[in-house]
Motif scaffolding. Structure first.
Motif, short mmCIF file in Angstrom:
data_model
loop_
_atom_site.label_atom_id
_atom_site.label_comp_id
_atom_site.label_asym_id
_atom_site.label_seq_id
_atom_site.Cartn_x
_atom_site.Cartn_y
_atom_site.Cartn_z
N UNK A 34 0.68 -1.07 -0.14
CA UNK A 34 0.03 0.05 0.04
C UNK A 34 0.91 1.13 -0.09
N UNK A 35 2.10 1.09 0.68
CA UNK A 35 2.76 2.40 0.92
C UNK A 35 3.46 2.62 -0.63
N UNK A 36 3.94 1.64 -1.08
CA UNK A 36 4.39 1.72 -2.53
C UNK A 36 3.23 2.22 -3.66
N UNK A 37 2.20 1.62 -3.55
CA UNK A 37 1.10 2.40 -4.34
C UNK A 37 1.08 3.70 -4.38
N UNK A 38 1.23 4.06 -2.93
CA UNK A 38 1.33 5.55 -2.81
C UNK A 38 2.20 6.29 -3.62
N UNK A 39 3.21 5.70 -3.99
CA UNK A 39 4.06 6.54 -4.74
C UNK A 39 3.79 6.93 -6.34
N UNK A 40 2.88 6.19 -6.76
CA UNK A 40 2.54 6.35 -8.24
C UNK A 40 2.28 7.74 -8.25
#
Length: 95
Positions: free
Chosen positions: A57-63
């Motif tokens: 979820x944290x990585x997806x927030x970086x899009x």
């Protein structure tokens, strides 16, 4: 007689925690030992899965939300996708 609480790790090729405990007790049959078997593997696996899901979820927030379509933006979003996929693979391996 005082009572002590302790954690004991028994390394065994037994097929279950109960069998490993029985092996340990057989090896120490003259000792006055009582214990409770606590299965922690499932709790540890669940905790690891929770951490990996949070990482996804944290990585997806970086899009990039306002991607311009430039090669740099596309490369950045692809890198984020690669990170999400790598963490997802770790999550699958932990199941």
């Amino acid at each position: 007689m005082p009572t002590y609480s302790m954690t004991l790790k028994v390394y065994s090729e037994a097929s279950s925690p109960a069998d490993a405990a029985a092996e340990f007790l057989a090896a120490t049959e003259d000792a006055d030992i009582s214990f409770d078997i606590v299965e922690t593997a499932n709790a540890e696996d669940a905790h690891q899965a929770e951490i990996l899901n949070k990482a996804i979820e944290a990585a997806r927030g970086e899009y990039l939300e306002d991607a311009t379509g430039t090669p740099e933006d596309e490369a950045y979003n692809q890198a984020v996708s690669d990170v999400v996929a790598a963490i997802g693979a770790l999550l699958e391996e932990s199941k």
